[in-house]
Design a protein around this motif. Structure first.
Motif, short mmCIF file in Angstrom:
data_model
loop_
_atom_site.label_atom_id
_atom_site.label_comp_id
_atom_site.label_asym_id
_atom_site.label_seq_id
_atom_site.Cartn_x
_atom_site.Cartn_y
_atom_site.Cartn_z
N LEU A 164 0.86 -1.17 0.00
CA LEU A 164 0.00 0.00 0.00
C LEU A 164 0.90 1.23 0.00
O LEU A 164 1.73 1.40 0.89
CB LEU A 164 -0.90 0.04 1.24
CG LEU A 164 -1.61 1.40 1.43
CD1 LEU A 164 -2.58 1.67 0.29
CD2 LEU A 164 -2.32 1.46 2.77
N GLY A 222 1.74 1.48 4.57
CA GLY A 222 0.49 0.95 5.12
C GLY A 222 0.45 0.61 6.59
O GLY A 222 -0.58 0.20 7.09
N LEU A 223 1.55 0.77 7.31
CA LEU A 223 1.52 0.41 8.73
C LEU A 223 0.93 1.55 9.54
O LEU A 223 1.07 2.71 9.17
CB LEU A 223 2.94 0.17 9.25
CG LEU A 223 3.67 -1.05 8.70
CD1 LEU A 223 5.11 -1.04 9.20
CD2 LEU A 223 2.96 -2.32 9.14
N GLU A 236 -8.94 -4.73 -7.26
CA GLU A 236 -9.05 -4.07 -5.96
C GLU A 236 -9.28 -2.57 -6.15
O GLU A 236 -10.05 -1.95 -5.42
CB GLU A 236 -7.79 -4.31 -5.11
CG GLU A 236 -7.96 -3.82 -3.68
CD GLU A 236 -6.70 -3.94 -2.84
OE1 GLU A 236 -6.54 -4.97 -2.16
OE2 GLU A 236 -5.89 -2.99 -2.85
N THR A 271 -10.45 2.76 3.93
CA THR A 271 -10.18 1.84 2.82
C THR A 271 -9.64 0.52 3.34
O THR A 271 -9.98 -0.54 2.82
CB THR A 271 -9.17 2.39 1.78
OG1 THR A 271 -7.89 2.56 2.38
CG2 THR A 271 -9.64 3.69 1.18
N ARG A 272 -8.81 0.56 4.38
CA ARG A 272 -8.28 -0.68 4.94
C ARG A 272 -9.39 -1.49 5.59
O ARG A 272 -9.43 -2.72 5.51
CB ARG A 272 -7.18 -0.39 5.98
CG ARG A 272 -5.98 0.40 5.49
CD ARG A 272 -5.30 -0.25 4.30
NE ARG A 272 -5.78 0.31 3.04
CZ ARG A 272 -5.53 -0.20 1.83
NH1 ARG A 272 -4.79 -1.28 1.71
NH2 ARG A 272 -5.99 0.40 0.76
N LEU A 284 -11.63 -3.13 2.89
CA LEU A 284 -11.06 -4.34 2.29
C LEU A 284 -10.97 -5.47 3.30
O LEU A 284 -11.19 -6.62 2.96
CB LEU A 284 -9.67 -4.04 1.72
CG LEU A 284 -9.66 -3.13 0.49
CD1 LEU A 284 -8.24 -2.72 0.12
CD2 LEU A 284 -10.33 -3.83 -0.69
N SER A 285 -10.67 -5.14 4.56
CA SER A 285 -10.52 -6.19 5.57
C SER A 285 -11.85 -6.82 5.92
O SER A 285 -11.93 -8.03 6.14
CB SER A 285 -9.86 -5.62 6.83
OG SER A 285 -8.54 -5.19 6.56
N PHE A 286 -12.90 -6.01 6.02
CA PHE A 286 -14.21 -6.55 6.37
C PHE A 286 -15.03 -6.93 5.14
O PHE A 286 -16.14 -7.44 5.26
CB PHE A 286 -15.01 -5.54 7.20
CG PHE A 286 -14.47 -5.31 8.58
CD1 PHE A 286 -13.94 -4.07 8.93
CD2 PHE A 286 -14.49 -6.31 9.52
CE1 PHE A 286 -13.43 -3.85 10.20
CE2 PHE A 286 -13.99 -6.09 10.80
CZ PHE A 286 -13.46 -4.86 11.14
N LEU A 301 -16.13 0.77 12.46
CA LEU A 301 -15.39 -0.14 11.59
C LEU A 301 -13.89 0.09 11.72
O LEU A 301 -13.11 -0.86 11.84
CB LEU A 301 -15.76 0.12 10.13
CG LEU A 301 -16.98 -0.54 9.55
CD1 LEU A 301 -17.06 -0.20 8.07
CD2 LEU A 301 -16.91 -2.05 9.73
N ASN A 324 -12.18 1.50 14.14
CA ASN A 324 -11.66 1.10 15.45
C ASN A 324 -11.58 -0.42 15.58
O ASN A 324 -10.61 -0.94 16.13
CB ASN A 324 -12.50 1.69 16.58
CG ASN A 324 -12.08 3.12 16.89
OD1 ASN A 324 -10.90 3.42 16.96
ND2 ASN A 324 -13.05 3.99 17.06
N ASN A 325 -12.58 -1.12 15.08
CA ASN A 325 -12.52 -2.58 15.15
C ASN A 325 -11.39 -3.12 14.30
O ASN A 325 -10.75 -4.12 14.64
CB ASN A 325 -13.86 -3.19 14.75
CG ASN A 325 -14.89 -3.02 15.84
OD1 ASN A 325 -14.56 -3.03 17.02
ND2 ASN A 325 -16.15 -2.86 15.47
N TYR A 326 -11.12 -2.45 13.20
CA TYR A 326 -9.98 -2.81 12.37
C TYR A 326 -8.68 -2.58 13.13
O TYR A 326 -7.83 -3.48 13.25
CB TYR A 326 -10.02 -1.99 11.08
CG TYR A 326 -8.70 -1.88 10.36
CD1 TYR A 326 -7.90 -0.74 10.49
CD2 TYR A 326 -8.23 -2.91 9.56
CE1 TYR A 326 -6.68 -0.63 9.85
CE2 TYR A 326 -7.01 -2.81 8.90
CZ TYR A 326 -6.24 -1.66 9.04
OH TYR A 326 -5.03 -1.56 8.41
N LEU A 330 -5.09 -5.10 14.76
CA LEU A 330 -3.69 -5.03 14.35
C LEU A 330 -2.78 -5.08 15.57
O LEU A 330 -3.22 -4.92 16.70
CB LEU A 330 -3.42 -3.72 13.62
CG LEU A 330 -4.24 -3.41 12.37
CD1 LEU A 330 -3.79 -2.10 11.77
CD2 LEU A 330 -4.13 -4.53 11.36
#
Lengths: 634, 325
Positions: free
Chosen positions: A45, A118-119, A274, A466-467, A470-472, A547, A549-551, A555
């Motif tokens: 990313l 992306g980190l 994507e 965006t992260r 894609l993650s969910f 969303l 915060n849950n993402y 991590l």
């Protein structure tokens, strides 16, 4: 320095003859590029932001804040810094930015020197880099000059000496009653663009923004500050031909729109699928973020009834003929076109199964021949429609020297049309066959905020969304006509608290089809910005922040980084639930509380001067504005 | 697999999915909406339960969490509930042991292993006050189960970050008094060191990347380090701290962690992630007889699979192991 080819641009009368040439070769170039890059895979990313500034020149003696037209000198200095930084790694750390001209001769655009990664830890670099850019820009400014990140300049186009150096309005390119051609970036592309829009349209652009009726504002409001000239046929547009509407603030030049600043975010996707998926998922968020970042309530010295720039820009580059606008039957123009070439997107483009055909419910105007050519060459239906829709427009700036190029090597003609369709999202193929850069998506609706802290917060929020998307594997699809309805409403005064927006209720993936008797209209409902961002627990709707915060909580993030990111997310939360004001609301409040304000919607030179000074102080941390920024330090 | 058509679904934040009429979620053929139970299992008393939740990222479990909760086991509870609702019919039974798995969202990783970062947190759940050392057998079992969930050949899984969560451990910012220090030192020697040594071996042979603990105070980290060093075992490189404590973390801990190269990573897990009674009430509607027998949760393995270069979460899930021996 951006898309700035050198050369001799064609007058519209000549350019229109080559419109088909540019389109035909643009498509060939796209197909060549597609063949070479359709399977490209980028495992990282990479993303970046673009910040636009206006350079203000203070006349402290007369209490005026003017726009400085000296930016090209500043850009030359910045270009030198960039060159030196490219050779010297130590210097690179201090410069670490890239600078570009923009439409206004008073405008600067800065981007990070390297893309961000992306980190979560990389997100902390954003505000630092934005501050670095502001400092660097200041380095080459005069003591009375300052860069401000204001979406619309309150007194652009007002009579009296508002530009430094001064120029009288009315020039051959824009033919504006309010601004001189000298307000336009001197590079030949920009005045050509301006003039060709005017020539193609057959009249000056007409921007009418509803005025805010305050206690002493006349009703109806007929602007007494519209001057009359008698040099060009277009001089009749405003009053005689009725282009200037009552109860509106009338503007007649591209500068009023493209002279606005905004915050744009671009991110690289792993592959073309994507990219298309993110494009679609972020599209419904365009109007939401527009309302949340609202920062443009004042135009040409008047308080308007809108808080955002979007419609102003849409009208400022509207090159459609009367036939295309549906005012006359089609004779010379090929299509009836509902929108300006600057406006929200007209179709979803992803082949993801969750993209049901019914969501593309706007009848799309597209070039059938181009569609066929794309389709015959292996481009799928949705992508072929998207491109053949972009290509209904004419190229506005064609350089003689670049007319005939190698379609195997260049994408100039494709980019010509791609870059003059200005929309809420942009789907960007790799810049060339050999570029290390992959398929990208640009999120374009946000207004620029007054401080770098806020700009960083919104940029980080978008990337995190965006992260999370894609993650969910979220599903935000609603009919695209509803996204357009949201766009209209998003710009209203105080939309963030006062309006409701169509939003999908069930955002997690579900297989199966709808039960019989239900249609797509049961999938979404009207929600407030607070609900969309902060969630509605009783409805089981997590909200975008929920969303994110849950993402983040999944991590591996160290506590320091997590705390920093939480601060940015706090700002978003508080703007969404009304604890903190948007920039637009705050600017209105500033004007209305100013001792010189006469409750007549007029923003005088003195009020403008004090407003800009205040914004400068806020940026320097010299003054706290709790209603705008709470206890956040900027 | 039939895609059954839905009426309005409403989701409640406690994770209970209430469907009006038939359900819409497709799994690998098991659709069990409303309150119909497979009658076959209701009277059985299983003495061992292994439960694999699905990928909580795609089931909506993780996405719907109330993210403002300080410490929670909501995700695990919702995931278990979801799995019981959807995957009971495909359960595997061997004697008195039942294995329930949401197979639809488990399986091999889509891309090359090198693209991912796998994090495991193993919660040991012995009853409060137990004097048994944490079981190395449980550790081996847990890792094997994870290998099964990811379709990795036994013995081949490399875990990048492994967090050991000891029972009922809650961060205490206050210093331990001398008797507490003694007690903890003894606990480390008798209860935790055996498993810590085994984990160190796994790290040495490359099966585990970094080792960590959760909710340890500075003193506790010092005591663990001392004991580990004495037997030639690894020192912790990660200590999890609760997100909500971020502004009140003792400076002593922060400085110590910096000096020792210990990363303080955030987490939001309850200290007692699966009380016996919680498991019993989750099982009650589906396996009433087993529920009544009050199975003892042995461990919960929480895992996540990240694609760090793109900032994406590929998988997240739990493996629950409970028995009555």
């Amino acid at each position: 320095m951006g898309l700035l080819s050198l050369g001799t641009p064609m007058h519209w009368d000549e350019a229109k003859k080559y419109a088909d040439h540019v389109r035909t070769h643009g498509i060939i170039q796209f197909l060549n590029l597609w063949e070479a890059t359709k399977d490209s895979k980028k495992d990282c990313l990479l993303w970046g932001d673009e910040i636009e500034y206006m350079v203000v020149s203070y006349d402290d003696e007369n209490k005026k804040a003017k726009l400085s037209l000296r930016v090209w000198e500043i850009l030359l200095e910045l270009a030198k810094e960039e060159e030196e930084a490219a050779k010297d790694p130590a210097k690179k750390l201090l410069v670490n930015s890239s600078w570009h001209p923009e439409y206004g001769r008073y405008m600067l655009e800065g981007t990070p020197g390297e893309p961000y990664m992306g980190l979560p830890r990389d997100l902390l670099a954003v505000e630092r880099n934005m501050k670095l850019r502001r400092e660097l820009a200041c380095k080459f400014m005069k003591p009375n000059e300052v860069p401000v990140t204001l979406t619309s300049y309150p007194r652009l186009g007002c009579a009296g000496e508002g530009l430094d150096p001064h120029h009288e309005p009315h020039g051959p390119a824009a033919r504006s009653l309010f601004v001189p051609d000298d307000i336009i970036n001197a590079h030949v592309r920009f005045p050509t663009l301006t003039a060709n829009i005017r020539r193609r349209r057959g009249a000056k652009v007409a921007i009418n923004t509803p005025i805010f009726h305050d206690k002493n504002t006349p009703k109806p409001f007929i602007d007494p500050t519209i001057p009359t000239f008698n040099d060009y046929p277009e001089d009749k547009n405003a009053i005689e031909q009725g282009a200037a509407l009552p109860d509106h603030i009338y503007m007649d030049a591209m500068a009023f729109g493209m002279g606005c600043c905004c915050l744009q975010i671009t991110f690289q996707a792993v592959n073309v699928e994507e990219a298309r998926k993110i494009y679609d998922q972020m599209a419904p968020l365009g109007p939401i973020m527009l309302a949340l970042t609202a920062a443009a309530p004042i135009y040409r010295g008047y308080l308007s009834d809108v808080d955002c720039r979007w419609n102003v820009i849409a009208q400022s580059v509207d090159d459609r003929t009367e036939e295309e606008r549906g005012l006359k039957p089609l004779k010379n123009s090929k299509y009836r076109i509902p929108k300006s070439r600057y406006d929200s997107i007209d179709s979803y483009i992803s082949n993801d199964p969750s993209n049901k055909p019914e969501y593309n419910d706007i009848p799309l105007v597209f070039d059938e021949d181009i569609y066929k050519k794309l389709s015959d060459n292996g481009i799928d239906n949705l992508l072929a429609r998207h491109i053949s829709h972009l290509f209904i427009r004419d190229p506005l700036v064609i350089f003689h020297e670049l007319l005939n190029i190698d379609d195997n090597e260049s994408t100039d003609h494709f980019e010509n049309l791609q870059s003059t369709n200005w929309q809420t999202m942009r789907f960007k193929p790799p810049p060339s066959k050999t570029s290390p850069i992959g398929w990208r998506v640009e999120f374009r609706s946000m207004e620029i905020q007054l401080t770098d802290f806020e700009n960083a917060a919104f940029a980080i929020f978008i990337v995190l969304v965006t992260r999370a998307v894609l993650s969910f594997n979220t599903n935000f699809y609603i009919p695209i006509s509803k996204v357009d309805e949201n766009m209209k409403v998003a710009q209203n005064r105080n939309a963030v608290l006062g309006e409701k927006f169509h939003f999908r209720k069930q955002i997690f993936p579900h297989g199966g089809s709808l039960a019989p008797g239900l249609d797509r209209s049961d999938e979404y409902e009207l929600m407030t910005i607070d609900e969309i961002i902060n969630g509605a627990p009783s409805k089981g709707f997590p909200g975008l922040l929920g969303l994110v915060n849950n993402y983040l909580n999944t991590l591996n993030i160290d506590i320091e980084t997590r705390c920093e990111i939480s601060k940015y997310l706090e700002l978003i939360k508080k703007r969404a639930n009304g604890t903190l004001m948007t920039a637009a609301s705050w600017m209105r409040q500033f004007v209305q509380n100013h001792p010189d304000y006469k409750q007549d919607s007029v923003v005088s030179d003195k009020i403008n001067y004090d407003l800009v000074k205040m914004i400068e102080k806020i940026n320097k941390g010299e003054v706290q504005v709790p209603e705008l920024l709470g206890t956040f330090s900027v | 697999m039939t895609a059954v058509q839905a009426s309005d679904d409403t989701y409640h934040t406690n994770g209970q999915h209430h469907f009006n009429g038939k359900a819409v979620y497709h799994s690998n053929g098991t659709q069990n909406g409303g309150s119909a139970l497979p009658a076959a299992f209701s009277k059985d008393v299983f003495s061992h339960l292994t439960l694999f939740t699905g990928n909580t990222m795609v089931t909506g479990t993780t996405g719907l969490l109330n993210s403002t909760a300080k410490k929670s086991n909501q995700e695990l509870v919702s995931a278990i509930d979801h799995t019981l609702n959807w995957s009971l019919e495909s359960a595997q039974i061997h004697g008195h042991a039942i294995t329930i798995a949401d197979n639809a969202t488990l399986g091999p990783l889509e891309d090359d292993r090198s693209k991912y970062e796998i994090t495991v947190k193993l919660f040991f759940l012995s009853p409060h006050g137990s004097s048994e050392p944490l079981s190395v057998d449980h550790l081996h079992n847990a890792i094997q189960q994870l290998e099964a969930a990811l379709s990795v050949t036994s013995g081949n899984l490399k875990i990048d970050h492994f967090i050991l969560a000891i029972p009922n451990q809650t961060f205490d910012e206050n210093d331990l008094d001398s008797s507490e220090i003694d007690q903890f030192t003894e606990d480390v020697q008798t209860l935790y060191l055996p498993i810590w040594k085994r984990l160190s071996e796994l790290q040495q042979t490359g099966r585990i990347g970094r080792l960590g603990v959760s909710e340890f105070s500075k003193q506790q980290l010092e005591i663990l380090k001392a004991a580990a060093v004495q037997v030639g075992a690894a020192v912790p490189q990660i200590n999890q701290v609760n997100l909500q404590d971020c502004c009140v973390l003792p400076k002593g801990l922060i400085d110590y962690a910096k000096a020792e190269g210990i990363e303080l990573l955030t987490h939001g897990d309850s200290s007692d992630i699966l009380p016996k009674s919680t498991l019993a009430s989750l099982l009650q509607p589906h396996l009433p007889a087993t529920s009544a027998s009050l199975l003892e949760p042995n461990f919960v393995l929480k895992y996540s699979v990240l694609i760090t270069s793109r900032g994406l979460i590929s998988r997240k899930g739990y493996i629950v192991d409970a028995g009555s021996e």
